[in-house]
Design an enzyme around this catalytic site. Structure first.
Site, mmCIF file in Angstrom:
data_model
loop_
_atom_site.group_PDB
_atom_site.id
_atom_site.type_symbol
_atom_site.label_atom_id
_atom_site.label_comp_id
_atom_site.label_asym_id
_atom_site.label_seq_id
_atom_site.Cartn_x
_atom_site.Cartn_y
_atom_site.Cartn_z
ATOM 1 C CD GLU A 141 -9.041 -1.588 4.087
ATOM 2 O OE1 GLU A 141 -8.656 -1.261 5.219
ATOM 3 O OE2 GLU A 141 -9.351 -0.765 3.217
ATOM 4 N NE ARG A 191 -10.904 12.273 3.635
ATOM 5 C CZ ARG A 191 -10.632 10.952 3.630
ATOM 6 N NH1 ARG A 191 -11.534 10.084 3.991
ATOM 7 N NH2 ARG A 191 -9.449 10.542 3.250
ATOM 8 C CG HIS A 233 -13.249 2.786 3.115
ATOM 9 N ND1 HIS A 233 -14.000 3.691 3.821
ATOM 10 C CD2 HIS A 233 -11.969 3.073 3.389
ATOM 11 C CE1 HIS A 233 -13.205 4.508 4.492
ATOM 12 N NE2 HIS A 233 -11.957 4.142 4.240
ATOM 13 C CG ASN A 255 -1.855 1.150 1.278
ATOM 14 O OD1 ASN A 255 -1.768 2.056 0.454
ATOM 15 N ND2 ASN A 255 -2.750 1.137 2.246
ATOM 16 N NE ARG A 272 -6.167 1.490 -0.177
ATOM 17 C CZ ARG A 272 -6.182 2.660 0.427
ATOM 18 N NH1 ARG A 272 -5.074 3.183 0.916
ATOM 19 N NH2 ARG A 272 -7.306 3.313 0.561
#
Ligand code: ADP
Length: 404
Positions: free
Chosen positions: A386, A242, A181, A7, A92
């Site tokens: 993940e 956020r 996601h 990643n 990823r």
């Protein structure tokens, strides 16, 4: 079969090396603060628990990935003896646009498309590409596979992914909901099906991925049909930094009346808002502790956070018609007893009935059911993974013979 998952972010690289035949992680690590004066590499060999930390500047992604390769190949680590032992590398990649709805073997054409999609994810896609380029140099024999964060959501119907703006903006410029996601939402959906001893195709689920970033997805028969993040990860739930949902007119107002530049507004909404903007802290543990000590701003932030999630659950119950299970995952979803209670308690009239004792006991890294016997909707805590999902999707491409 040994599969490396990478990643590669803008200033860090996370990696895990899996032995999928044995379903174990052999080694994992994190390269941080790439390009800064003080960098760091942390590498763990899982079998022995041995951890190595290198504090030194990491010039660029090439330098970082070379350090990773050296550590994986170190004579005394017993992880791999030659780079050729790694059958494939799963990368990823954040944005796959409408072009990628499946994990994809990386070719020059695939890289060109990921590059073309960079305006949609200007911080992420270029960093992901750098990781791919360097991994190709260091592990030339390994098959390189891209697993996209957006791919799972490509099954959404147009009524869910289109914005009501002039058609050309969609047709010519790709302005639509993409969702993110996806790897996590798909992974926990499959785990939920296994736990419920049912096929993914037979289930309707609402999956809530509540980490630093947060999103919630309606999953019908194993396919995403709606999700809370939109054109970018800024939309939807309240997150660590956020804002989530916001009337776009606020942006005009900030620009016209407060004289803020677009770059400043971008920073404000992505990096200085959410829980951080409301309380000064972005870690939910701190906010829960403050609320317990009577801090009104922290209490309001928790209420807003849970209320936003509840509104989406209601919306997705309407979208799905029937819901078999509500899944909580990621840092907050797996660990916060308070958030799960605040989300679920007011929903009992919709058939979502939490068992508070199970809620308090749940989330110890295992799949746990936390609903009471009369609940029509099962409530599950499912730890996400993940990296494992990326490794499995990568391996599935190899064994399906898609690779020549
Ligand atoms: P990321 O999106 O960075 O992968 P994670 O899924 O690891 O994030 O989630 C990180 C967040 O999870 C932290 O910011 C913290 O707010 C929250 N968290 C972790 N443990 C707990 C806990 N025990 N109680 C409440 N919140 C927690």
């Amino acid at each position: 079969m040994k599969i490396l998952v990478i990643n590669s972010g803008s200033s860090s690289i996370k990696y895990q090396l899996f032995d999928l035949a044995r379903r174990v992680v052999l080694a994992s690590g994190l390269v941080e603060r790439i390009g800064e004066s003080a960098g760091r590499v942390r590498h763990t060999v899982v079998a022995t628990g041995a951890e190595q930390v290198l504090n030194r500047p990491i010039v660029d992604h090439r330098d970082g990935l070379r350090r990773m390769a050296d550590l994986l190949l170190a004579a005394n680590s017993g992880v791999i003896a030659t780079p050729g032992e790694i059958a494939a590398i799963g990368h990823r990649v954040v944005h796959g646009g409408e072009q990628f709805s499946q994990p994809t073997v990386i070719t020059e054409a695939v890289k060109a498309t990921i590059r073309d999609l960079s305006p949609f994810a200007p911080l992420h896609n270029p960093a992901n590409l750098q990781g791919i380029d360097v991994a190709e140099e260091i592990f030339p024999e390994a098959t390189q596979v891209a697993v996209f964060d957006t791919a799972f959501h490509q099954t959404m119907p147009a009524m869910a992914y289109r914005y009501a703006v002039p058609n050309d903006l969609y047709a010519k410029h790709g302005i639509r909901v993409y969702g993110f996601h996806g790897t996590s939402h798909w992974y926990v959906s499959k785990r939920a099906a296994a736990y419920l001893d049912a096929s993914a195709e037979s289930l309707n689920l609402i999956t809530a991925h509540l980490g630093n970033g947060a999103s919630i997805t309606a999953v019908q028969g194993g396919m995403s049909v709606d999700t809370s993040m939109g054109f970018s990860p800024l939309d939807g739930l309240i997150m660590g930094t956020r804002s989530g949902d916001l009337d776009p007119a606020v942006v005009f107002y900030l620009s016209e009346r407060l004289g803020m530049s677009l770059a400043d507004i971008d920073k404000l909404l992505n990096k200085q808002s959410g829980l951080l903007g409301l309380t000064g802290a972005n870690d939910l543990r701190d906010i829960e502790a403050r609320a317990q000590h009577g801090d009104n701003a922290a209490q309001l932030a928790l209420e807003m956070y849970a209320y936003r999630i509840r509104k989406y659950i209601g919306a997705y119950m309407a979208a799905l018609g029937r819901v078999d299970a509500l899944v909580f995952t990621a840092g907050v979803g797996e660990n916060s007893v308070t958030v799960r209670r605040m989300v679920c308690e007011p929903l009992s009239y919709l058939g979502i009935v939490l068992d508070e004792a199970l809620n308090r006991a749940g989330g110890s890294g295992m799949v746990t059911a936390i609903h009471s016997a009369e609940s029509r909707v099962q409530i599950l805590i499912i730890p996400t993974n993940e990296e494992l999902e990326i490794a499995e999707q990568t391996a599935a491409l190899l064994t399906a013979g898609t690779v020549s």
